[in-house]
Scaffold this active site. Sequence first.
Site, PDB file in Angstrom:
ATOM      1  N   GLU A 416       0.848  -1.196   0.000  1.00  0.00           N
ATOM      2  CA  GLU A 416       0.000   0.000   0.000  1.00  0.00           C
ATOM      3  C   GLU A 416       0.873   1.232   0.000  1.00  0.00           C
ATOM      4  O   GLU A 416       1.803   1.334   0.799  1.00  0.00           O
ATOM      5  CB  GLU A 416      -0.873   0.072   1.269  1.00  0.00           C
ATOM      6  CG  GLU A 416      -2.036  -0.864   1.280  1.00  0.00           C
ATOM      7  CD  GLU A 416      -2.910  -0.681   2.523  1.00  0.00           C
ATOM      8  OE1 GLU A 416      -2.848   0.382   3.173  1.00  0.00           O
ATOM      9  OE2 GLU A 416      -3.642  -1.626   2.848  1.00  0.00           O
TER      10      GLU A 416
HETATM   11  C1  NOJ Z   1      -4.417   1.235   5.446  1.00  0.00           C
HETATM   12  C2  NOJ Z   1      -5.558   0.302   5.267  1.00  0.00           C
HETATM   13  O1  NOJ Z   1      -5.077  -1.006   5.171  1.00  0.00           O
HETATM   14  C3  NOJ Z   1      -6.422   0.604   4.053  1.00  0.00           C
HETATM   15  O2  NOJ Z   1      -7.550  -0.204   4.092  1.00  0.00           O
HETATM   16  C4  NOJ Z   1      -6.749   2.073   4.015  1.00  0.00           C
HETATM   17  O3  NOJ Z   1      -7.575   2.375   2.907  1.00  0.00           O
HETATM   18  C5  NOJ Z   1      -5.468   2.861   3.979  1.00  0.00           C
HETATM   19  N1  NOJ Z   1      -4.707   2.592   5.182  1.00  0.00           N
HETATM   20  C6  NOJ Z   1      -5.652   4.356   3.885  1.00  0.00           C
HETATM   21  O4  NOJ Z   1      -6.125   4.862   5.092  1.00  0.00           O
END
Ligand code: NOJ
Length: 572
Positions: A416
């Site tokens: 991410e």
């Molecule tokens: C981490 C989380 O895993 C994800 O679900 C979320 O959208 C992002 N942070 C952004 O806040």
Amino acid sequence: TMLPRCAFSVCHVFVLVLCLSSAEDIDWTKNDHSSFYYGTFPAGFSWGAGSSAYQTEGAWDKDGKGLSIWDVFSHKKGKIQQNDTGDSSCEGYHKVKDDVSLMKELKLNHYRFSISWPRLIPTGIKSDHINEKGIQYYDGLIDQLLESKITPVVTLYHWDLPQVLQEKYGGWQNISLVNHFNEFANLCFERFGNRVKYWMTFNNPWSVAVEGYETGEHAPGLRLRGTGAYRAAHHIIKAHAKVWHTYDTQWRAKQKGLVGISLSGDWGEPVDMSNQKDIEAAERYVQFYLGWFATPIFHGDYPQVMKDFIGRKSVQQGLGTSRLPTFSTQEKSYIKGTCDFLGIGHFTTRYITQKNNPSGRSSSSSYFTDRDLAELVDPRWPDPGSEWLYSVPWGFRRLLNFVKIQYGNPMIYVTENGVSEKMLCTELCDDWRIQYYKDYINEMLKAIKDGVNVKGYTAWSLLDKFEWDEGYSERFGLYYVDFRNKNKPRYPKASVQFYKRVISSNGFPNQREVENWRRKAIETCSSSNQLLAADPLTSHMEMVTEIVVPTVCTLSILLSAVFLMFLLRRRN
Ligand code: NOJ
């Protein structure tokens, strides 16, 4: 959401002396344009985008799905911005084909998504019932991806615990979840493992533990301060290890996949580099965040500094044992080394300074006060969307180097990274997102040059979606989703054009080209923006007709009634 919105002025000059052994020294600290590094990623580097089940699927009660703690939590008033829910979200459940074509458009190498546990096992307990319709949905998604040459990267737990397990056992507070989760994971390996080769047990367990069981901002919304988060984390780590062993002994030989975990971590930089106390506080910040989970998984036990701080405070509070649970010798060796690759989710950075918190009574203890530090931000850092998300690209490179040094240079997939925007209007020209991706991806490239073993990158997220307690008010997507329209249409933001170029060039060839990509992306988006700008009007008109039509009917009936009565009266 953890930091009060107060801006601290940080007026220190940071000098970091770094002895990089490589011949190609890349400027470490500066973040101006001259420090941009033009170059490409290693061959075979994997580019992707991500999502999670509850945030995008919708279809919360369709085809035999059971309730998750997020279904229940979001339906309670006052928990989520605007009382939004994920009931329909992006309708991803019904739009597999559409979304896979968006991924093809981007030329993604992989797509990261999560499997909803209660969609497969409605009560969470495998022996109760398996929902074949749920299996079919993920079968379809996986097959579509593979047909399009996109590698599925699957998370088993992205926060949507079956509600029954919460009610029956108290969720992750209870050790029995280790076995239930293992059974669920085993089912996924059995049904999907012939096609899925990249598994992650948990996504961001820090958030599950702290926001789910300590602050209560997330489902299940419990506020068990000072103990809840530690206990939840303890069981999650055990569950992770068990699932890794299950794969290792029962499936690996046949399926030849990898099992990892996705951890999130902000970077913590000492406010004052010449102050030993600040340096230690910053180290603590990262150890309490990423190290809390990564250290047991790579070294078998919690970071020493967590054991020391929580242990000491627990004694001062008159408790017989530490609020941080302990692993037995057997457990330590069982947990150690249960990670084929490490997933890293990273968004932002904080400056850290030492701050003593008096221990007080145990009822006033918390994960946050246990750390004895304060978080600061530089007011000059860009802050385009979520309150907590400041763009500090250089922190990413530092975090990746930290992982390399602390955990023996593991194989890393960035699971991410991305940025949101607050605007609810139709803004497709997301220049600041292009800037964010450009700079963060560049810092990742520098980290690879430093010798960090990063194998892939996942932009967060493919679509705008349900952003947990923030509802739909924060948009992380490369694609804009019009949530007011029942069909949830998707529109590419400018960042789609930019990311596409990064992918097709496998990096940043040279300044002229990269600047061109950016200019073109912004040009195309301003025309599509105009098209979309017409949209709200149409949906508004539809809404008005819905209201007007019944009103006109009702009015005419009423008027005729009055008129009739008037006639009748006159007759009498
Ligand atoms: C981490 C989380 O895993 C994800 O679900 C979320 O959208 C992002 N942070 C952004 O806040």
